[in-house]
Design a protein around this motif. Structure first.
Motif, mmCIF file in Angstrom:
data_model
loop_
_atom_site.group_PDB
_atom_site.id
_atom_site.type_symbol
_atom_site.label_atom_id
_atom_site.label_comp_id
_atom_site.label_asym_id
_atom_site.label_seq_id
_atom_site.Cartn_x
_atom_site.Cartn_y
_atom_site.Cartn_z
ATOM 1 N N ARG A 128 4.350 7.625 3.602
ATOM 2 C CA ARG A 128 4.183 8.479 4.786
ATOM 3 C C ARG A 128 5.074 8.009 5.936
ATOM 4 N NH1 ARG A 128 0.700 7.817 8.918
ATOM 5 N NH2 ARG A 128 -0.501 6.262 7.751
ATOM 6 N N HIS A 129 5.079 6.722 6.196
ATOM 7 C CA HIS A 129 5.914 6.185 7.279
ATOM 8 C C HIS A 129 7.396 6.348 6.955
ATOM 9 C CE1 HIS A 129 2.984 4.318 9.996
ATOM 10 N NE2 HIS A 129 2.273 4.034 8.919
ATOM 11 N N ALA A 130 7.758 6.156 5.696
ATOM 12 C CA ALA A 130 9.168 6.207 5.312
ATOM 13 C C ALA A 130 9.772 7.578 5.594
ATOM 14 C CB ALA A 130 9.332 5.841 3.837
ATOM 15 N N VAL A 131 9.096 8.624 5.187
ATOM 16 C CA VAL A 131 9.647 9.972 5.367
ATOM 17 C C VAL A 131 9.831 10.283 6.847
ATOM 18 C CG1 VAL A 131 9.226 12.425 5.007
ATOM 19 C CG2 VAL A 131 8.718 10.794 3.173
ATOM 20 N N THR A 132 8.838 9.939 7.669
ATOM 21 C CA THR A 132 8.919 10.212 9.106
ATOM 22 C C THR A 132 10.000 9.369 9.770
ATOM 23 O OG1 THR A 132 6.567 10.793 9.216
ATOM 24 C CG2 THR A 132 7.644 10.173 11.277
ATOM 25 N N ASN A 133 9.969 8.066 9.525
ATOM 26 C CA ASN A 133 10.917 7.162 10.191
ATOM 27 C C ASN A 133 12.357 7.443 9.800
ATOM 28 O OD1 ASN A 133 8.755 5.905 11.409
ATOM 29 N ND2 ASN A 133 8.742 4.146 10.035
ATOM 30 N N LEU A 134 12.598 7.710 8.535
ATOM 31 C CA LEU A 134 13.967 7.939 8.079
ATOM 32 C C LEU A 134 14.527 9.240 8.625
ATOM 33 C CD1 LEU A 134 13.723 6.668 4.395
ATOM 34 C CD2 LEU A 134 14.903 5.572 6.305
ATOM 35 N N SER A 135 13.745 10.293 8.601
ATOM 36 C CA SER A 135 14.252 11.559 9.133
ATOM 37 C C SER A 135 14.513 11.440 10.637
ATOM 38 C CB SER A 135 13.280 12.702 8.833
ATOM 39 O OG SER A 135 11.986 12.431 9.345
ATOM 40 N N ASP A 136 13.655 10.697 11.352
ATOM 41 C CA ASP A 136 13.845 10.520 12.796
ATOM 42 C C ASP A 136 15.124 9.729 13.100
ATOM 43 O OD1 ASP A 136 11.556 11.903 13.328
ATOM 44 O OD2 ASP A 136 10.334 10.144 13.837
ATOM 45 N N VAL A 137 15.351 8.639 12.383
ATOM 46 C CA VAL A 137 16.518 7.808 12.697
ATOM 47 C C VAL A 137 17.815 8.509 12.289
ATOM 48 C CG1 VAL A 137 16.682 6.439 10.540
ATOM 49 C CG2 VAL A 137 17.331 5.419 12.747
ATOM 50 N N LEU A 138 17.779 9.316 11.264
ATOM 51 C CA LEU A 138 18.959 10.093 10.895
ATOM 52 C C LEU A 138 19.300 11.098 12.002
ATOM 53 C CD1 LEU A 138 18.228 10.722 7.107
ATOM 54 C CD2 LEU A 138 20.068 9.337 8.050
ATOM 55 N N ARG A 139 18.277 11.714 12.561
ATOM 56 C CA ARG A 139 18.507 12.647 13.672
ATOM 57 C C ARG A 139 19.076 11.918 14.892
ATOM 58 N NH1 ARG A 139 13.281 14.852 12.014
ATOM 59 N NH2 ARG A 139 13.575 16.840 10.933
ATOM 60 N N ARG A 173 0.880 -1.174 0.000
ATOM 61 C CA ARG A 173 0.000 0.000 0.000
ATOM 62 C C ARG A 173 0.912 1.216 0.000
ATOM 63 N NH1 ARG A 173 -3.892 -1.812 4.833
ATOM 64 N NH2 ARG A 173 -4.398 0.421 4.881
ATOM 65 N N GLY A 174 1.189 1.687 -1.214
ATOM 66 C CA GLY A 174 2.258 2.654 -1.439
ATOM 67 C C GLY A 174 2.133 3.969 -0.695
ATOM 68 N N LYS A 175 0.936 4.550 -0.641
ATOM 69 C CA LYS A 175 0.779 5.855 -0.002
ATOM 70 C C LYS A 175 1.111 5.787 1.481
ATOM 71 C CE LYS A 175 -2.653 7.758 -3.213
ATOM 72 N NZ LYS A 175 -4.044 8.264 -3.359
ATOM 73 N N GLU A 176 0.657 4.713 2.148
ATOM 74 C CA GLU A 176 0.933 4.569 3.576
ATOM 75 C C GLU A 176 2.411 4.332 3.823
ATOM 76 O OE1 GLU A 176 -1.475 3.121 1.938
ATOM 77 O OE2 GLU A 176 -3.350 3.116 3.076
ATOM 78 N N VAL A 177 3.048 3.529 2.964
ATOM 79 C CA VAL A 177 4.472 3.267 3.107
ATOM 80 C C VAL A 177 5.262 4.562 2.950
ATOM 81 C CG1 VAL A 177 6.476 2.081 2.117
ATOM 82 C CG2 VAL A 177 4.301 0.869 2.348
#
Length: 325
Positions: A222-233, A216-220
């Protein structure tokens, strides 16, 4: 002095057959414009007869060993990340081990889908630091074309096959030296409640079949942008390093829009982000090492550069790792 895992060389491999969007449009109801606009993908490589996850991993590993100037017999640890192994068991890593002539050491697979290379890198780093081995091969290799539903235009256009590998070697470094090489910090996460957003609808224990990829591409997204920026921080906070000090970000190559959105959230200029999704599409666990090797060989990434690796995949799993290469 402290022990760090230092990247000594890299390599990659792609199947012979390249499939452009125009050819995809002859296979499913899609167009080049539709694919490029939504994903940035223009081409992907598809494994043919005799090309498997193992053969691609072996080719990438040989190139990495050659770049490192290290003989296969000196490798004491192989960690191979894949969601598409040649067999349910034994591990594909053991096939690589035998082909390279480094039998007798440690060899196993890691399954964390698109984050697999980051998980494998962290495992190998930890094992080198504890003295389990001195030299390791960390590989991401996939033949996702074999688990795609080629009638589902929303997924089959997104993925490709390939492999990437790096040679890691335990090395004593002065940790107080900001230019000391090696893996500096890694953060990994997982959240199993999102299984239904990105998964394969089969398996030995459930259906007895391999199954096909569902997403389900749209949901993925949304999670990807949030999770990746958080883990990089998180990694930056662990190291005290500022985002502006990073020379290159090597992200999982899932979608050009995810790469752009993540970079914007961190205030990173797009010219610091390695992008190969246009050429290779999403190669899952192979995408990070494949992109890294591409940028090393074309001269963008140079010795001494500060490089951030990051990825998110099914599970969900996600993570990031910072290294001085």
């Amino acid at each position: 002095m402290t022990i760090r895992s230092v990247i000594k060389g890299s390599g990659s491999a792609l199947p012979k057959r390249a499939v452009a969007n125009a050819e995809m449009a002859q296979m499913v109801d899609t167009t080049d414009e539709w694919i490029v606009e939504r994903t940035g993908i223009r081409n992907r490589h598809i494994a043919g007869e005799g090309e498997t996850t193992a053969t691609l991993a072996i080719e990438a590993s040989r190139k990495a060993l050659e770049a490192a100037g290290i003989d296969g017999a000196d490798v004491g640890l192989i960690v191979l990340a894949t969601a598409t192994p040649d067999q349910t068991f034994p591990a594909t890593a053991t096939q690589v081990q035998h082909a390279l002539g480094c039998n007798g050491g440690i060899a196993f697979d890691v399954a964390a889908v698109c984050s697999g290379f980051l998980y494998a890198l962290s495992v190998a780093d930890s094992m080198l630091k504890t003295g389990m081995a001195k030299t390791a091969l960390v590989i991401g290799a996939e033949t996702f074309s074999r688990i795609l539903d080629w009638e589902d235009r929303t997924t089959c256009v997104l993925f490709g096959d390939g492999a990437g590998a790096v040679v890691l070697q335990a090395q004593d470094v002065d940790e107080s030296d900001p230019n000391a090489p090696g893996i500096i910090a890694t953060r990994l996460h997982a959240d199993g409640k999102h299984n239904e957003l990105l998964y394969v609808d089969g398996g030995p224990s459930t259906t007895g079949t391999v199954g096909k990829l569902r997403m389900r591409g749209k949901e993925v997204f949304r999670h990807a942008v949030t999770n990746l920026s958080d883990v990089l921080r998180e990694v930056l906070a662990d190291t005290g390093i500022q985002a502006a000090d990073i020379d290159w970000v090597v992200p999982h190559q899932a979608n050009a829009r995810i790469l752009d959105a993540t970079a914007r959230k961190l205030g990173l200029p797009e010219e610091k982000v390695i992008v190969t999704v246009d050429r290779h599409a999403n190669t899952s666990a192979a995408s990070v090492p494949l992109a890294y090797d591409t940028a090393v060989r074309d001269g963008r990434i140079k010795p001494g550069d500060l490089v951030m690796f990051e990825a998110m995949g099914g599970g969900f799993t996600w993570g990031a790792s910072l290294a001085r290469v």
